[in-house]
Design an enzyme around this catalytic site. Structure first.
Site, PDB file in Angstrom:
ATOM      1  N   ASP A 525       0.920  -0.911  -0.568  1.00  0.00           N
ATOM      2  CA  ASP A 525       0.055  -0.210  -0.157  1.00  0.00           C
ATOM      3  C   ASP A 525       0.733   1.310   0.345  1.00  0.00           C
ATOM      4  O   ASP A 525       1.613   1.173   0.421  1.00  0.00           O
ATOM      5  CB  ASP A 525      -1.042  -0.277   1.693  1.00  0.00           C
ATOM      6  CG  ASP A 525      -1.801   1.452   1.263  1.00  0.00           C
ATOM      7  OD1 ASP A 525      -2.664   0.654   1.074  1.00  0.00           O
ATOM      8  OD2 ASP A 525      -1.382   2.481   1.983  1.00  0.00           O
ATOM      9  N   LEU A 526       0.339   2.236  -0.629  1.00  0.00           N
ATOM     10  CA  LEU A 526       1.456   3.283  -1.040  1.00  0.00           C
ATOM     11  C   LEU A 526       0.879   4.199   0.380  1.00  0.00           C
ATOM     12  O   LEU A 526      -0.286   4.686   0.701  1.00  0.00           O
ATOM     13  CB  LEU A 526       0.993   4.369  -2.180  1.00  0.00           C
ATOM     14  CG  LEU A 526       1.327   3.281  -3.187  1.00  0.00           C
ATOM     15  CD1 LEU A 526       1.258   4.487  -4.282  1.00  0.00           C
ATOM     16  CD2 LEU A 526       2.932   2.955  -3.740  1.00  0.00           C
ATOM     17  N   ASP A 568      -4.830   2.646  -4.010  1.00  0.00           N
ATOM     18  CA  ASP A 568      -3.210   2.718  -3.969  1.00  0.00           C
ATOM     19  C   ASP A 568      -2.841   1.357  -3.515  1.00  0.00           C
ATOM     20  O   ASP A 568      -1.737   0.804  -2.765  1.00  0.00           O
ATOM     21  CB  ASP A 568      -2.548   3.359  -3.288  1.00  0.00           C
ATOM     22  CG  ASP A 568      -3.025   3.569  -1.739  1.00  0.00           C
ATOM     23  OD1 ASP A 568      -4.568   3.123  -1.663  1.00  0.00           O
ATOM     24  OD2 ASP A 568      -2.423   4.252  -1.048  1.00  0.00           O
TER      25      ASP A 568
END
Length: 789
Positions: A525-526, A568
């Protein structure tokens, strides 16, 4: 017909069997005669060779005497040479008599008497001859001045040879003659047996073959008469079928240029039959002048090549009008491969051609083209008819395809040729409808997708004929590809979407179980992606996601699956990363660190105008076989990823059971807390507050949780959970309402003045957070009390 065939085979078998037996016996007799002659010749050779040995010994004796009498050195040397050559020849012939000579087909001939003659230790011919030849070799080595008639070798040669060797040679010759006569006598006895067997076989064939043969021939003749009658009826049916099909057969004698026509050919040409044959000149009179050259060229082509051919031409019947016929012909050859006859068929196709023309006009108004494809018994394909629509669909003219069908096959994409040919072969064998989707290389449009359908039919000669239709489905294929990509791929990044990811994960589980290999699932996950979207806009966010997808592809193998779950969040499936769990964890963590490092490199967005510094939180889990399903593996990777976030982001964490148990415990506690709020399991306690003068100035509300079936839960445990799951607001409202209700009761019972609320009354939700400042809390608390009272 079956019985007749069995009879013929039975007669043939008996006849061949009898002739074979006679031929075998005659051949055996001939071989025996040849054997007798060979044995006679062979034993004569042996006897002659043995007899010649005595003459050779006398020759040595003669030249030894010549050496003693001459004073001429040349003559002396010549005599020595003759003795040497004669001795060598005697030794060679003796070796041949004793051991045979395979290269000249002379075997070893011996018996007990010969062995005694040759091998007797005292008077054996082997020893005597070797002694004689040794003395001869000694004589050959004495010079003329040293030669003496009193030497032992000279005396031995001149006296021993005539007196001792000749009787031994004579005894050997007599024994060889006895052996030869005995062998010839045995062969003659065997030959007599063969002649008697031949006579017996002849008598047997007369009784068991030739007498029954007469009866079989009579039955066969009767059967032939019946077959002739059946053939006559069959011919009548064939003529009737030709009449219905408007087809006839013919033969052309190339030497006399005379046609032999069937009745139906006369009917097709509209000619009254006057005889069995028609001349070449009469035949040409019925052919349209413009088509005569075409017909002659087709016939010449058949004559010059070994291939059958066909041609369409127009005829002019005597009653007027014009008809179109289809002619098929093949040649007949004699022993020296020269063509003597042509035979073939003629069919009236006037009505069929008119129907084909109308069909062709109709096909011009619909996409694609119709075709007729023929596969001959040799397996060669040919398009006998192709619609004009092929020019638009395939970029090739119909005449070119009909003339050379290979041109059409060459257009097919090289990756699809094998599938198309296999589908045609399967349709030809099973006689099922041919269906295929394949690509061609259009000369102008490039790669084009085609779809074809055709119905096969079996011909009398074993060939297959298809009638079908082919059209352009490129636009439909492109639409299907777009739908496929929308269904299985993320439209922004081009990565696999959730549906395809779960399918690939299921495949990885199956492959892992089958190969006993370890795989890995990575979820990332960003960090702070929402901040970029909110501050810079969604266009930059999308550009960042595209760049992230490219970096993930650069970190992984082609066999790995990269997918975007949404927002994301990304998932990477790694197959076959180790044979043991330790290797799998090591390789998965190394790749995860590589991904984390790649995501930490600054991003250049909006054509270099914006530089974004980002990072990612990565969770890793490994698995082997179907010990867990897809949902469980995703949950494990998700647990590891959120552990990385809790550790400060930009981290890589490997899934552990301890972390899972901690999450399960918190989840269960959240559920119990929600149930506690609904069931009023929370309690509120007031702790008085005293000012500097010892007066009561307020109270602090303390929240406590006493579950019914377990120990009390401290606020430090359940307050953070309430904040995480969103229960802190309803709990806060309940605390406010409960505190105000308690104060109203106190006022009614004890006359507490409103000035009581001017004290400090603070509600502490946790050890770290407050609802507001102290004054705001007092005002809010007092106002809330006024409302509910």
């Amino acid at each position: 017909m079956m019985e007749h065939g069995n009879t013929v085979r039975s007669l043939r078998f008996r006849y061949i069997l009898g002739l074979s037996a006679i031929a075998f016996l005659v051949t055996a007799s001939f071989i025996m005669m040849q054997r007798v002659i060979s044995q006679q010749r062979f034993h004569a050779t042996i006897v002659n060779m043995a007899s010649h040995q005595a003459g050779l010994s006398n020759r040595i004796t003669y030249f030894a005497s010549l050496m003693a009498l001459t004073d001429d050195a040349t003559e002396y040397t010549m005599a020595q040479g003759q003795i040497g050559m004669t001795a060598n020849k005697m030794r060679q012939r003796h070796a041949t008599l004793r051991n045979g000579l395979p290269e000249d087909d002379i075997p070893v001939v011996s018996n007990e008497n010969l062995q005694t003659i040759y091998e007797d230790p005292m008077v054996g011919l082997d020893r005597a001859l070797e002694n004689f030849l040794q003395h001869a070799e000694v004589i050959c080595q004495i010079d003329i001045q040293d030669f003496k008639v009193t030497s032992s070798s000279y005396i031995f040669l001149t006296t021993y040879g005539p007196n001792a060797l000749e009787p031994m040679f004579d005894a050997a010759v007599d024994e060889y003659e006895k052996i030869g006569n005995a062998a010839i006598l045995r062969i003659k006895r065997l030959e007599r047996i063969i002649w008697l067997a031949t006579l017996f076989v002849l008598l047997f064939e007369i009784a068991c073959i030739f007498i029954p043969l007469e009866s079989k021939v009579k039955n066969t003749l009767k059967s032939l008469e019946q077959n002739i009658s059946e053939l006559t009826r069959t011919r009548k049916r064939l003529l009737l079928a030709q009449e219905f099909a408007l087809i006839g057969d013919w033969e052309l004698d190339l030497n006399s240029k005379v046609f032999t026509w069937s009745d139906q050919v006369y009917a097709i040409f509209g000619v009254v039959k006057k005889g069995e044959t028609v001349s070449w000149e009469d035949f040409l009179r019925y052919i349209h002048p413009e088509d005569q050259g075409l017909l002659e060229a087709a016939i010449n082509s058949i004559v010059e090549t070994d291939a059958a051919g066909s041609v369409e031409y127009r005829i002019l019947p005597p009653e007027g009008g014009e008809r179109l016929v289809y002619q098929y012909a093949a040649r007949k050859v004699d022993g020296d491969d020269s063509c003597l006859m042509l035979s073939g068929t003629i069919q009236d196709i006037t009505e069929r051609k008119e129907l084909s023309t109308r069909l062709e006009k109709l096909s011009e108004h619909i996409p694609g083209f119709i075709f007729q494809c023929h596969k001959n018994p040799a397996g060669r394909y040919k398009f006998s008819y192709v619609g004009k629509g092929i020019q638009e669909t395939c970029g090739i003219s119909p005449d070119r395809v009909v003339e050379n069908s290979a041109d059409m096959l060459e257009l097919i994409h090289e990756d699809d040729v094998e599938d198309v040919m296999l589908s045609m072969e399967e349709s030809a064998v099973k006689l099922t409808t041919w269906y295929a989707n394949y690509r061609i290389r259009h000369p102008e449009k490039g790669v084009v997708w085609l779809e074809g359908h055709a119905t096969p039919g079996k011909m009398l000669d074993g060939s297959v004929l298809w009638y079908g239709y082919i059209w352009d489905v490129t636009e439909r294929k492109e639409s299907e590809d777009r739908i496929h990509k929308l269904a299985l791929y993320d439209p922004l990044t081009g990565l696999a979407n959730r549906r395809l990811m779960r399918d690939r994960l299921g495949r990885a589980l199956s492959v892992s179980e089958r190969n006993a290999s370890w795989c890995s699932l990575i979820m990332l996950d960003l960090d702070n992606f929402k901040t970029l979207n909110d501050t810079k806009g969604h266009e930059l966010g999308d550009a960042l996601l595209i760049d992230v997808a490219a970096r993930l592809k650069g970190c992984t193998r082609e066999s790995d699956t990269i997918s975007r779950l949404g927002g994301d969040e990304f998932v990477v499936i790694l197959e076959d990363i180790g044979a043991t769990v330790e290797n799998a964890r090591k390789n998965a963590m190394e790749l995860a660190e590589k991904i984390r490092h790649s995501l930490s490199v600054p991003y250049t967005l909006d054509k270099g105008k914006v530089v974004h510094h980002g990072s990612g939180s990565v969770g890793v889990t490994v698995f082997q076989g179907k010990t867990a399903n897809e949902s469980t593996l995703l949950k494990r990777a998700d647990v590891a990823m959120y552990e990385a976030k809790e550790k400060g982001r930009n981290q890589v964490c490997l899934y552990s059971e301890e972390r899972q148990r901690e999450i399960n415990r918190k989840s269960a506690l959240m559920s119990e807390l929600q149930r506690a709020v609904q069931n009023n399991e929370l309690s509120l306690y007031f702790q008085p507050q005293i000012d500097a003068h010892g007066r009561l100035c307020g109270a602090e509300a303390l929240l406590r949780w006493f579950p019914a079936d377990r120990d009390p839960v401290p606020p430090a445990t359940f307050i953070p959970l309430a904040e995480q799951c969103g229960l802190i607001l309803p709990i806060g409202e309940w605390v406010m309402f409960e505190a105000c209700s308690r104060l109203r009761v106190l006022r009614q019972r004890h006359g507490v003045l409103d000035e009581f609320f001017l004290g400090v009354c603070r509600f502490q939700k946790s050890y770290k957070h407050e609802i507001s400042t102290q004054i705001d809390s007092i005002r809010f608390f007092y106002g809330y009390y006024r409302i509910i009272s």
